[in-house]
Design an enzyme around this catalytic site. Structure first.
Site, PDB file in Angstrom:
ATOM      1  N   ASP A 215       0.785  -0.948  -0.194  1.00  0.00           N
ATOM      2  CA  ASP A 215       0.166  -0.145   0.297  1.00  0.00           C
ATOM      3  C   ASP A 215       0.933   0.858  -0.269  1.00  0.00           C
ATOM      4  O   ASP A 215       2.162   1.136   0.381  1.00  0.00           O
ATOM      5  CB  ASP A 215      -1.300   0.033   1.399  1.00  0.00           C
ATOM      6  CG  ASP A 215      -1.980  -1.161   1.427  1.00  0.00           C
ATOM      7  OD1 ASP A 215      -1.926  -1.616   0.221  1.00  0.00           O
ATOM      8  OD2 ASP A 215      -2.955  -0.459   1.702  1.00  0.00           O
ATOM      9  N   ASP A 216       0.404   2.209  -0.429  1.00  0.00           N
ATOM     10  CA  ASP A 216       0.985   3.713   0.097  1.00  0.00           C
ATOM     11  C   ASP A 216       1.883   3.503  -1.518  1.00  0.00           C
ATOM     12  O   ASP A 216       2.090   5.178  -1.113  1.00  0.00           O
ATOM     13  CB  ASP A 216       1.169   3.979   1.120  1.00  0.00           C
ATOM     14  CG  ASP A 216      -0.242   3.842   2.425  1.00  0.00           C
ATOM     15  OD1 ASP A 216      -0.877   3.622   2.221  1.00  0.00           O
ATOM     16  OD2 ASP A 216       0.221   3.689   3.203  1.00  0.00           O
ATOM     17  N   HIS A 266      -5.879   3.167  -4.356  1.00  0.00           N
ATOM     18  CA  HIS A 266      -5.869   3.249  -2.836  1.00  0.00           C
ATOM     19  C   HIS A 266      -6.485   5.008  -2.417  1.00  0.00           C
ATOM     20  O   HIS A 266      -5.636   5.462  -1.349  1.00  0.00           O
ATOM     21  CB  HIS A 266      -4.473   2.818  -1.793  1.00  0.00           C
ATOM     22  CG  HIS A 266      -4.179   2.860  -0.272  1.00  0.00           C
ATOM     23  ND1 HIS A 266      -5.530   2.266   0.145  1.00  0.00           N
ATOM     24  CD2 HIS A 266      -3.294   2.913   0.116  1.00  0.00           C
ATOM     25  CE1 HIS A 266      -4.585   2.368   1.267  1.00  0.00           C
ATOM     26  NE2 HIS A 266      -4.084   2.405   1.483  1.00  0.00           N
ATOM     27  N   HIS A 270      -6.129   9.351   0.496  1.00  0.00           N
ATOM     28  CA  HIS A 270      -5.393   9.047   1.636  1.00  0.00           C
ATOM     29  C   HIS A 270      -6.563   9.421   2.912  1.00  0.00           C
ATOM     30  O   HIS A 270      -5.433   9.568   3.977  1.00  0.00           O
ATOM     31  CB  HIS A 270      -3.713   8.772   1.698  1.00  0.00           C
ATOM     32  CG  HIS A 270      -3.587   7.462   2.424  1.00  0.00           C
ATOM     33  ND1 HIS A 270      -4.303   7.077   3.838  1.00  0.00           N
ATOM     34  CD2 HIS A 270      -3.158   5.861   2.522  1.00  0.00           C
ATOM     35  CE1 HIS A 270      -3.590   6.303   4.146  1.00  0.00           C
ATOM     36  NE2 HIS A 270      -3.444   5.297   3.306  1.00  0.00           N
ATOM     37  N   HIS A 360       3.304  -2.969   3.412  1.00  0.00           N
ATOM     38  CA  HIS A 360       3.232  -0.719   2.777  1.00  0.00           C
ATOM     39  C   HIS A 360       4.896  -0.841   1.754  1.00  0.00           C
ATOM     40  O   HIS A 360       6.270  -1.072   2.882  1.00  0.00           O
ATOM     41  CB  HIS A 360       2.848  -0.018   3.668  1.00  0.00           C
ATOM     42  CG  HIS A 360       1.412   0.188   4.502  1.00  0.00           C
ATOM     43  ND1 HIS A 360       1.867  -1.285   4.816  1.00  0.00           N
ATOM     44  CD2 HIS A 360       0.928   0.621   4.049  1.00  0.00           C
ATOM     45  CE1 HIS A 360       0.603  -0.837   6.081  1.00  0.00           C
ATOM     46  NE2 HIS A 360       0.380   0.453   5.554  1.00  0.00           N
TER      47      HIS A 360
HETATM   48 NI    NI Z   1      -2.734   3.435   2.796  1.00  0.00          NI
END
Ligand code: NI
Length: 397
Positions: A215-216, A266, A270, A360
């Protein structure tokens, strides 16, 4: 008497408010995401494998520092000017064949908790998954010192209502449904299309397969290092990219696509999607899918809500945009930098058939995750698992 009763009611009100507050708070500092420490990265993690920690006592996410607003790596939400208005809506893909997806209970702040006795084989991750909550919430509700040390018979407070029957781990499809690939919108690259349906946290029917998810990102050198390891090991993964990052790092997305990885949404900036109005949620999704499509030529059909903060409204809007909600059942808490060994232990030890493993590549210093990856792959393959993308996992279930 009247006085006594109203006092009691007031106290009950306070308790309820306190519970909701605690849960909401837990959500905001949950597993996912943007590095919770606003302070400058203290010391870069040693580039080598972390010294074997005597007891992987993952430093719990500090309960005194709630997750701050997105820090350095994700700039403030900048509504892109070129993005089509939210009125451009893809027709919701009517899906005549909705597969028996793991049922997910809305995770709005629970008004109550119940007691659950830990059973053999349970982990905090699996319990959180089963009852649609998070490890962080369970840790907080039960004042757990070490999330890796729960024992059979231990009684845990769990948000929500007790299930009518002692829930089996995950609702598994009993009838081996003939795999009917549901025709939906073209999926990204060579990935199988993910049919519409409910939230996915694990695909129990995908025997012998698990999915690594990141993620991210994309996030510069960390993402590059992760892609290099995946390449070297011949493993496919799924990247839940943040729109602001994706828009600036199109080359990374192309690299992901060309290597056979799945790329997913995603959100753009955020945020906690459940706190946005419908238009805001739609914009977060659409802008991100636009950025992904600009870079790769195709739109994602899965998304993951930041902080795991989803509800039926968010899922409905996503479904209208042709996307399905993907959470996870194995939480490595790698964002809290618990040490490479702890990340490896959780990822390898908690995985089951069809697990979705949360890692992540963005949101801060991800060196521990980078260092852990090789051993995670070795460990999972050593347990006989094949590592696939989320769309492949769903197709196999
Ligand atoms: Ni995230």
């Amino acid at each position: 008497m009247h006085v006594g009763r109203s006092t009691g009611l007031a106290i009950a009100g306070l308790i309820t408010a306190g519970t909701v507050g605690a849960v909401a708070y837990a959500l905001t500092r949950n597993e996912d995401e943007l590095d919770p420490s606003p302070v400058p990265e203290p010391l870069p993690a040693p580039p080598t494998t972390a010294p074997s920690m005597p007891t992987p006592t993952p430093t719990r996410p500090s309960t005194t520092t709630p997750e701050p607003p997105p820090t350095t790596t994700v700039p403030a939400p900048t509504p892109p000017s070129t993005v089509p208005s939210p009125t451009v809506v893809e027709p919701p893909p009517p899906s005549p064949t909705v597969p028996p997806a793991p049922v997910d209970v809305p995770s709005d702040p629970p008004a109550r908790t119940f007691e659950y006795a830990v059973q053999g084989g349970d982990t905090l991750s699996s319990i959180a998954r089963r009852f649609d909550t998070t490890v962080a919430t369970l840790v907080q509700l039960n004042d757990i010192a070490d999330p890796d040390r729960i024992r059979v018979g231990q009684r845990l407070r769990v948000p929500g209502r007790a299930p009518a029957t002692p829930a089996p781990t995950t609702p598994a499809p009993t009838t081996p449904a003939p795999s009917t690939p549901a025709p939906t919108t073209p999926s990204s690259g060579s990935q199988p299309a993910v049919p519409a349906g409910g939230t996915i946290s694990r695909v129990p029917g995908a025997r012998g397969k698990v999915a690594l998810t990141f993620d991210d990102g994309p996030n510069g050198a960390y993402t590059d290092a992760i892609l290099a390891t995946l390449d070297r090991r011949g493993v496919d993964a799924t990247f839940f990219v943040v729109g602001t990052q994706a828009a600036r790092n199109g080359a990374s997305l192309v690299r992901m696509r060309d290597a056979g990885h799945a790329i997913a949404n995603h959100s753009w900036s955020h945020p906690q999607l459940t706190s946005l109005d419908d238009g805001g949620v739609r914009r977060e999704f659409t802008d991100t899918s636009d950025a992904i499509e600009r870079a790769t030529g195709s739109r994602p059909d899965i998304f993951r809500p930041p902080y795991g903060a989803r509800n039926d409204r968010v899922d409905r809007i996503a479904a209208e945009l042709g996307m399905r909600d993907v959470l996870w059942d194995v939480d490595t808490v790698d964002w809290s930098r618990p040490g490479t060994a702890a990340i490896v232990d959780t990822a390898v030890g908690d995985a089951r058939d069809g697990s979705v493993i949360l890692l992540h590549d963005g949101g801060g210093d991800r060196q521990q995750t980078v260092d852990a990856l090789e051993r995670i792959i070795t460990g999972l393959e050593g347990r006989g698992f094949e590592l696939v993308t989320v769309p492949e996992l769903v197709a196999a279930g």
